[in-house]
Design a protein around this motif. Structure first.
Motif, short mmCIF file in Angstrom:
data_model
loop_
_atom_site.label_atom_id
_atom_site.label_comp_id
_atom_site.label_asym_id
_atom_site.label_seq_id
_atom_site.Cartn_x
_atom_site.Cartn_y
_atom_site.Cartn_z
N GLU A 12 11.49 4.20 -19.04
CA GLU A 12 11.23 3.07 -17.71
C GLU A 12 9.76 2.78 -17.50
O GLU A 12 9.12 1.96 -16.72
CB GLU A 12 12.28 2.79 -17.23
N TYR A 13 9.47 3.57 -17.11
CA TYR A 13 7.78 4.04 -17.30
C TYR A 13 7.35 3.55 -17.89
O TYR A 13 5.99 3.12 -18.25
CB TYR A 13 7.61 5.88 -16.75
N ASP A 14 7.85 4.16 -19.62
CA ASP A 14 7.04 3.18 -20.77
C ASP A 14 6.88 2.04 -20.48
O ASP A 14 5.59 1.39 -20.83
CB ASP A 14 7.45 3.80 -21.54
N ASN A 15 7.89 0.95 -19.88
CA ASN A 15 7.78 -0.21 -20.35
C ASN A 15 7.31 -0.55 -18.96
O ASN A 15 7.04 -2.25 -19.16
CB ASN A 15 9.67 -0.72 -20.11
N SER A 16 7.14 0.15 -17.68
CA SER A 16 6.81 -0.92 -16.96
C SER A 16 4.92 -0.45 -16.60
O SER A 16 4.19 -0.38 -15.49
CB SER A 16 7.09 -0.12 -15.56
N LEU A 17 4.25 0.31 -17.15
CA LEU A 17 2.78 0.84 -17.24
C LEU A 17 2.27 -0.07 -16.48
O LEU A 17 1.34 -0.25 -15.81
CB LEU A 17 2.35 1.08 -18.34
N ILE A 18 2.62 -1.50 -17.45
CA ILE A 18 1.42 -2.60 -17.06
C ILE A 18 1.55 -3.09 -15.98
O ILE A 18 0.80 -3.95 -15.37
CB ILE A 18 1.03 -4.18 -18.24
N ILE A 19 2.73 -3.20 -15.40
CA ILE A 19 3.28 -3.75 -14.15
C ILE A 19 2.23 -2.38 -12.59
O ILE A 19 2.33 -2.65 -11.96
CB ILE A 19 4.49 -3.64 -13.53
N LEU A 20 3.38 -1.51 -12.72
CA LEU A 20 1.87 -0.61 -12.30
C LEU A 20 0.48 -0.47 -12.13
O LEU A 20 0.29 -0.20 -11.40
CB LEU A 20 2.86 1.21 -12.79
N ASP A 21 0.27 -0.99 -13.59
CA ASP A 21 -1.55 -0.78 -13.25
C ASP A 21 -1.54 -2.09 -12.29
O ASP A 21 -2.87 -2.11 -12.06
CB ASP A 21 -1.41 -1.79 -15.13
N LEU A 23 -0.11 -3.00 -10.02
CA LEU A 23 0.55 -2.86 -8.90
C LEU A 23 -1.36 -1.50 -7.77
O LEU A 23 -1.67 -1.99 -6.68
CB LEU A 23 1.86 -1.32 -8.49
N GLU A 24 -1.38 -1.02 -8.43
CA GLU A 24 -2.51 -0.06 -8.48
C GLU A 24 -3.88 -0.84 -8.31
O GLU A 24 -4.35 -0.52 -7.26
CB GLU A 24 -2.73 0.84 -9.41
N ILE A 25 -3.89 -1.96 -8.98
CA ILE A 25 -5.52 -2.88 -8.62
C ILE A 25 -5.30 -3.16 -7.30
O ILE A 25 -6.19 -3.92 -6.47
CB ILE A 25 -5.67 -3.14 -9.90
N LYS A 26 -4.02 -4.45 -7.51
CA LYS A 26 -4.01 -4.85 -6.31
C LYS A 26 -3.90 -3.88 -4.99
O LYS A 26 -4.47 -4.55 -4.11
CB LYS A 26 -2.14 -5.35 -6.38
N ILE A 27 -3.24 -3.03 -4.29
CA ILE A 27 -3.00 -2.37 -3.92
C ILE A 27 -4.90 -2.01 -3.42
O ILE A 27 -5.35 -1.82 -2.46
CB ILE A 27 -1.82 -1.15 -3.66
N LYS A 28 -5.56 -1.40 -4.01
CA LYS A 28 -6.60 -1.19 -4.18
C LYS A 28 -7.67 -2.23 -3.51
O LYS A 28 -8.55 -1.48 -2.00
CB LYS A 28 -7.54 -0.08 -5.19
N GLU A 29 -7.17 -3.33 -4.30
CA GLU A 29 -8.16 -4.13 -3.54
C GLU A 29 -8.00 -4.69 -1.73
O GLU A 29 -8.66 -5.25 -1.61
CB GLU A 29 -8.15 -5.37 -4.15
N LEU A 30 -6.31 -4.31 -2.19
CA LEU A 30 -6.03 -4.91 -0.73
C LEU A 30 -6.53 -3.68 0.21
O LEU A 30 -7.13 -4.02 1.47
CB LEU A 30 -4.41 -5.18 -0.38
N LEU A 31 -6.87 -2.49 0.74
CA LEU A 31 -7.36 -1.62 0.95
C LEU A 31 -8.53 -1.71 1.36
O LEU A 31 -9.33 -1.62 2.26
CB LEU A 31 -7.41 -0.08 0.13
N LYS A 32 -9.73 -1.89 0.36
CA LYS A 32 -10.40 -2.23 0.25
C LYS A 32 -11.10 -3.69 1.15
O LYS A 32 -11.68 -3.34 2.41
CB LYS A 32 -11.24 -2.28 -1.36
N ILE A 45 -12.07 4.80 -0.86
CA ILE A 45 -10.75 4.57 -1.94
C ILE A 45 -10.41 4.94 -3.30
O ILE A 45 -11.40 4.56 -4.48
CB ILE A 45 -10.90 3.54 -1.21
N SER A 46 -9.83 6.09 -3.04
CA SER A 46 -9.09 6.01 -5.09
C SER A 46 -7.71 5.89 -5.62
O SER A 46 -6.26 6.22 -4.25
CB SER A 46 -9.25 7.70 -5.55
N SER A 47 -7.25 6.19 -6.54
CA SER A 47 -6.10 5.62 -6.81
C SER A 47 -5.60 6.13 -8.20
O SER A 47 -6.83 6.57 -8.65
CB SER A 47 -5.87 4.48 -7.06
N ARG A 48 -4.31 6.55 -8.21
CA ARG A 48 -3.27 6.92 -9.54
C ARG A 48 -2.49 6.42 -10.01
O ARG A 48 -1.84 6.21 -8.96
CB ARG A 48 -4.23 8.83 -10.01
N ILE A 49 -2.22 6.36 -11.19
CA ILE A 49 -0.62 6.71 -11.95
C ILE A 49 0.18 7.82 -12.16
O ILE A 49 -1.30 8.41 -12.79
CB ILE A 49 -0.26 5.31 -12.62
#
Length: 366
Positions: A12-21, A23-32, A45-49
């Motif tokens: 499921e992780y392998d199939n969700s990497l694009i979605i997780l990516d 999510l990472e971009i979206k939340i980081k933009e919101l935090l900024k 402000i840093s992030s990681r998957i």
């Protein structure tokens, strides 16, 4: 946990990497965006998957997950503040802008026993708010939870060093090492608080300087980087002189630049001690400052930065103040005692600078 469950989560992780990516971009933009008003007090402000290897180890170690969405820190964010009291300011913003999973969130500052010192940090498990989650562009990521860690830069320093040394549990180091850990952690806590007090003291001092200038008590305002910054911003004569120089040498005048500590040194070594003295001499030597600076820069044949700032009026005023001493030996003595207190300059450099100051001043006052 069976291998099938673990493999299913990893697939499921392998199939969700694009979605997780996403999510990472979206939340980081919101935090900024959310933390923009606190930008001056935010360090990073840093992030990681979470990596697949790390995820696999966590699944095996915890032995409680059935689906990828059960893992609350699959995407993680870290907000590092400059001061520890900003952590609570950021926390209020996070609580108001995201949906918080109270059960899985953890304020480690409160969990620490009163007689112990150690890792201090605020961990939120969160997801998009209902309103944002319903937006079409967020549909794919709305079901995922993520972790937001908030800590001061000194708390972060402690956590990183503690992690590097390999002692994450308070009971894992040998007893003599535990004592050292506690002492160091206590020092960092004290430093964290003192930096906050220092920041507050600077802000209070700025208000005092502003009040004195508002009351035109310039003779009571001593020269330092805060008083000079305020003086440059509010004194029209500084800009008028600098703009006149800019027009004559055809270099742009950049405003709102930070004040360099060298400017303070120039003013102090030339004999000034208060803002009132500087304003008095700016008024008296206005035309001489302009002529002196234009001649000085033109004879240099270049300007290293391609622009000038309002500090140029104050720096050249200090040169004129030195020129008024009238003789090279006394100027050299002043330079030796004030400008280069740790013996940076050579005797020949002192002589050349003193000679040039006197020569330039005589040329504008034949």
């Amino acid at each position: 946990m069976t291998n099938n469950v673990q493999n299913n989560i990893l697939n499921e992780y392998d199939n969700s990497l694009i979605i997780l990516d996403k999510l990472e971009i979206k939340i980081k933009e919101l935090l900024k965006d959310f933390l923009e008003p606190n930008k001056a007090n935010i360090h990073t402000i840093s992030s990681r998957i979470k990596s697949k290897d790390s995820l696999s180890k966590k699944i095996e170690r915890k032995n409680k997950y059935s689906y990828l969405r059960d893992i609350t820190d699959i995407v993680g964010f870290r907000v590092i503040t400059l001061y520890y009291d900003t952590v609570d300011e950021v926390a209020k913003i996070i609580e108001s802008e995201f949906k918080i999973d109270e059960q899985n969130s953890n304020d480690k500052r409160k969990a620490l026993e009163p007689n112990r010192f150690g890792y201090l940090s605020l961990h939120y498990v969160a997801s998009l708010s209902e309103i944002r989650g319903q937006l079409p562009e967020n549909t794919l990521v709305s079901d995922f939870r993520f972790e937001i860690q908030i800590r001061s830069i000194l708390q972060h320093t402690w956590a990183e060093i503690e992690h590097d040394l390999g002692y994450k549990s308070k009971n894992s180091p040998p007893q003599p090492i535990q004592r050292r850990f506690s002492r160091l952690a206590a020092l960092l806590e004290v430093a964290d608080e003192e930096f906050k007090h220092l920041r507050n003291a600077i802000e209070e001092y700025k208000i005092q300087v502003e009040d004195s200038m508002n009351q035109n008590n310039l003779n009571n305002v001593i020269i330092d980087i805060e008083s000079i910054k305020e003086f440059i911003q509010r004194e029209p004569l500084v800009k008028q002189i600098s703009q006149a120089i800019s027009n004559k040498i055809k270099l742009p005048l950049l405003e709102n630049q930070k004040v360099e500590s060298d400017t303070i040194e120039y003013l102090l070594y030339s004999g000034y001690s208060t803002i009132g003295e500087i304003k008095r001499d700016l008024e008296q030597y206005r035309d001489q400052i302009i002529k002196f600076t234009v001649l000085w820069i033109n004879e240099s044949g270049r300007n290293n930065f391609g622009f000038i700032t309002c500090e140029v009026a104050l720096i050249r005023l200090s040169y004129i103040k030195l020129a008024l001493i009238g003789n090279a030996p006394d100027i050299i003595e002043r330079l030796r005692l004030k400008l280069f207190p740790i013996n940076i300059g050579t005797e020949e450099q002192f002589k050349q600078l003193a000679a040039r100051i006197l020569k330039t001043y005589k040329e504008i006052n034949p």
